[in-house]
Design a protein around this motif. Structure first.
Motif, mmCIF file in Angstrom:
data_model
loop_
_atom_site.group_PDB
_atom_site.id
_atom_site.type_symbol
_atom_site.label_atom_id
_atom_site.label_comp_id
_atom_site.label_asym_id
_atom_site.label_seq_id
_atom_site.Cartn_x
_atom_site.Cartn_y
_atom_site.Cartn_z
ATOM 1 N N ASP A 1 0.794 -1.192 0.029
ATOM 2 C CA ASP A 1 0.001 -0.078 -0.018
ATOM 3 C C ASP A 1 0.880 1.411 0.066
ATOM 4 O O ASP A 1 1.938 1.334 0.583
ATOM 5 C CB ASP A 1 -0.900 0.128 1.199
ATOM 6 C CG ASP A 1 -1.954 -1.047 1.061
ATOM 7 O OD1 ASP A 1 -2.289 -1.651 0.048
ATOM 8 O OD2 ASP A 1 -2.579 -1.162 2.055
ATOM 9 N N ILE B 1 0.761 5.014 1.149
ATOM 10 C CA ILE B 1 0.141 5.925 2.073
ATOM 11 C C ILE B 1 0.853 7.072 1.945
ATOM 12 O O ILE B 1 1.725 7.624 1.897
ATOM 13 C CB ILE B 1 0.635 5.099 3.585
ATOM 14 C CG1 ILE B 1 0.427 3.630 3.682
ATOM 15 C CG2 ILE B 1 -0.280 6.040 4.487
ATOM 16 C CD1 ILE B 1 -1.345 3.444 3.462
ATOM 17 N N ASP B 2 -0.386 7.965 2.083
ATOM 18 C CA ASP B 2 -0.137 9.658 2.232
ATOM 19 C C ASP B 2 -0.082 9.870 3.697
ATOM 20 O O ASP B 2 -1.040 9.832 4.344
ATOM 21 C CB ASP B 2 -1.314 10.274 1.476
ATOM 22 C CG ASP B 2 -0.951 11.752 1.729
ATOM 23 O OD1 ASP B 2 -0.405 12.123 2.585
ATOM 24 O OD2 ASP B 2 -1.900 12.541 0.841
ATOM 25 N N ALA C 1 -2.005 13.085 5.054
ATOM 26 C CA ALA C 1 -3.246 12.983 5.127
ATOM 27 C C ALA C 1 -3.673 11.710 6.040
ATOM 28 O O ALA C 1 -4.755 11.531 6.107
ATOM 29 C CB ALA C 1 -3.895 13.020 3.818
ATOM 30 N N HIS C 2 -2.923 10.648 6.274
ATOM 31 C CA HIS C 2 -3.113 9.439 7.162
ATOM 32 C C HIS C 2 -4.362 8.808 6.079
ATOM 33 O O HIS C 2 -5.044 8.598 6.601
ATOM 34 C CB HIS C 2 -3.657 9.822 8.174
ATOM 35 C CG HIS C 2 -2.792 10.480 9.176
ATOM 36 N ND1 HIS C 2 -1.577 9.743 9.785
ATOM 37 C CD2 HIS C 2 -2.566 11.773 9.736
ATOM 38 C CE1 HIS C 2 -1.052 10.613 10.570
ATOM 39 N NE2 HIS C 2 -1.621 11.877 10.584
ATOM 40 N N ARG C 3 -3.981 8.569 4.594
ATOM 41 C CA ARG C 3 -4.792 7.929 3.875
ATOM 42 C C ARG C 3 -3.935 6.965 3.029
ATOM 43 O O ARG C 3 -2.883 7.200 2.493
ATOM 44 C CB ARG C 3 -5.430 9.149 2.697
ATOM 45 C CG ARG C 3 -6.489 8.515 1.989
ATOM 46 C CD ARG C 3 -6.835 9.812 0.994
ATOM 47 N NE ARG C 3 -7.713 9.564 -0.181
ATOM 48 C CZ ARG C 3 -7.578 9.986 -1.168
ATOM 49 N NH1 ARG C 3 -6.882 10.832 -1.628
ATOM 50 N NH2 ARG C 3 -8.472 9.389 -2.196
ATOM 51 N N ASN C 4 -4.827 5.840 2.719
ATOM 52 C CA ASN C 4 -4.174 4.774 2.138
ATOM 53 C C ASN C 4 -4.715 5.041 0.525
ATOM 54 O O ASN C 4 -5.584 4.771 0.104
ATOM 55 C CB ASN C 4 -4.936 3.510 2.476
ATOM 56 C CG ASN C 4 -4.109 2.259 1.672
ATOM 57 O OD1 ASN C 4 -3.853 2.291 0.760
ATOM 58 N ND2 ASN C 4 -4.036 1.185 2.504
ATOM 59 N N LEU C 5 -3.687 5.539 -0.312
ATOM 60 C CA LEU C 5 -3.913 5.927 -1.399
ATOM 61 C C LEU C 5 -4.164 4.459 -2.451
ATOM 62 O O LEU C 5 -4.917 4.505 -3.406
ATOM 63 C CB LEU C 5 -2.724 6.615 -2.273
ATOM 64 C CG LEU C 5 -2.316 7.924 -1.498
ATOM 65 C CD1 LEU C 5 -1.184 8.624 -2.331
ATOM 66 C CD2 LEU C 5 -3.622 9.049 -1.484
ATOM 67 N N GLU D 1 -5.679 1.635 -1.627
ATOM 68 C CA GLU D 1 -6.754 1.397 -1.289
ATOM 69 C C GLU D 1 -8.013 1.934 -1.882
ATOM 70 O O GLU D 1 -9.048 1.741 -2.553
ATOM 71 C CB GLU D 1 -7.076 1.263 0.087
ATOM 72 C CG GLU D 1 -8.436 0.517 0.682
ATOM 73 C CD GLU D 1 -8.646 0.534 2.205
ATOM 74 O OE1 GLU D 1 -8.811 1.871 2.769
ATOM 75 O OE2 GLU D 1 -8.245 -0.429 2.598
ATOM 76 N N SER D 2 -7.684 3.499 -1.836
ATOM 77 C CA SER D 2 -8.751 4.392 -2.360
ATOM 78 C C SER D 2 -8.679 4.296 -3.999
ATOM 79 O O SER D 2 -9.848 4.363 -4.753
ATOM 80 C CB SER D 2 -8.334 5.902 -2.151
ATOM 81 O OG SER D 2 -8.263 6.023 -0.748
ATOM 82 N N ARG D 3 -7.436 3.887 -4.596
ATOM 83 C CA ARG D 3 -7.568 3.978 -6.053
ATOM 84 C C ARG D 3 -8.405 2.726 -6.517
ATOM 85 O O ARG D 3 -8.755 2.605 -7.503
ATOM 86 C CB ARG D 3 -6.088 3.850 -6.327
ATOM 87 C CG ARG D 3 -5.570 5.258 -6.657
ATOM 88 C CD ARG D 3 -6.086 5.902 -7.977
ATOM 89 N NE ARG D 3 -5.815 5.366 -9.192
ATOM 90 C CZ ARG D 3 -6.504 5.379 -10.288
ATOM 91 N NH1 ARG D 3 -7.641 5.819 -10.189
ATOM 92 N NH2 ARG D 3 -6.145 4.815 -11.381
#
Length: 243
Positions: free
Chosen positions: A81, A83-84, A87-91, A93-95
């Motif tokens: 994964d 990870i940003d 922003a504490h965001r899993n890029l 997973e989002s994609r």
């Protein structure tokens, strides 16, 4: 007149620049695709697309059910994964969620077992194998979720017995009852399973096309996927967000 000529020249230069960047991008992605096919033994059809990743020098390689990352030459590949940290965001997973989003309105709901709970206003679709333990777990969870219509696409991928049970359930006079009896109460279906079961074959083809690689896979009304036996709380939260 000279001013018009200068403006036209600037427009042409801008267009040429954009086309040049596009051509360069195409050459790079084609280069990566060829390299990965050759070096990793990946079939051409398995690579759904290649685009620039948010990190300089990295390219996102879409394999349908998975995203990996490559350099511009296809010499190095990263799995896992992205990870940003800010922003504490899993890029990744989002994609994947974005790439695999489904148009719920185009699902062939006539090929699914329909179970209505409460007013049935909320809707989900589930790809499920009759012998999948996590699918049994999800069905138990769904007993506590109200006001939802569940469209279960019988997706027997685990064993020949899964196929046989799927056919028996589909051929039952009350498919919803036969499905819930087996999945929740472990009462085996009794129908012969000799009716027209083309719907099950269609489900298998549909699932493969949609990159459904595991059961259960839940699809919300907004097209978002929830893989695995999600908890009642998570499902309720997702249902509310999908309205």
């Amino acid at each position: 007149m000279q001013k018009r000529i200068r403006i036209a020249a600037l427009v042409l230069a801008a267009v040429a620049s954009v086309l040049g960047c596009s051509a360069q991008a195409d050459q790079t992605t084609d280069k990566i695709k060829t390299a990965l096919q050759s070096r990793l033994g990946i079939d051409s059809g398995d690579i759904k697309g290649i685009t620039k990743a948010p990190v300089a020098g990295l390219y996102e390689v879409n394999l349908g059910s998975q995203i990996v990352y490559s350099d511009a030459n296809g010499d190095y590949v990263l799995t896992g994964d992205l990870i940003d940290a800010k922003a504490h965001r899993n890029l990744t997973e989002s994609r994947l969620a974005e790439i695999n989003k489904v148009d719920f309105s185009k699902l062939p709901l006539e090929n699914a077992v329909k179970v209505v709970k409460g007013d049935g206003k909320r809707k989900i679709a589930v790809f499920s194998d009759p012998n999948c333990p996590y699918c049994h777990q999800l069905e138990s969870t769904l007993k506590s979720v109200d006001n939802v219509t569940v469209y279960t696409f019988l997706y027997p991928v685990l064993s020949p017995d899964s196929t046989q049970k799927a056919k028996q359930i589909w051929c039952s006079s009350d498919r919803a009852k036969a499905w819930e009896s087996w999945m929740v109460d472990r009462k085996a279906p009794t129908a012969a399973g000799t009716c027209n079961t083309a719907a099950i074959d269609s489900n298998l083809q549909l699932g493969a096309k949609m990159n459904v690689t595991g059961t259960p896979t839940v699809i919300l009304a907004d097209g978002t996927r929830l893989p695995g036996a999600v908890s009642a709380d998570r499902l309720e939260s997702a249902l509310s967000a999908a309205r």
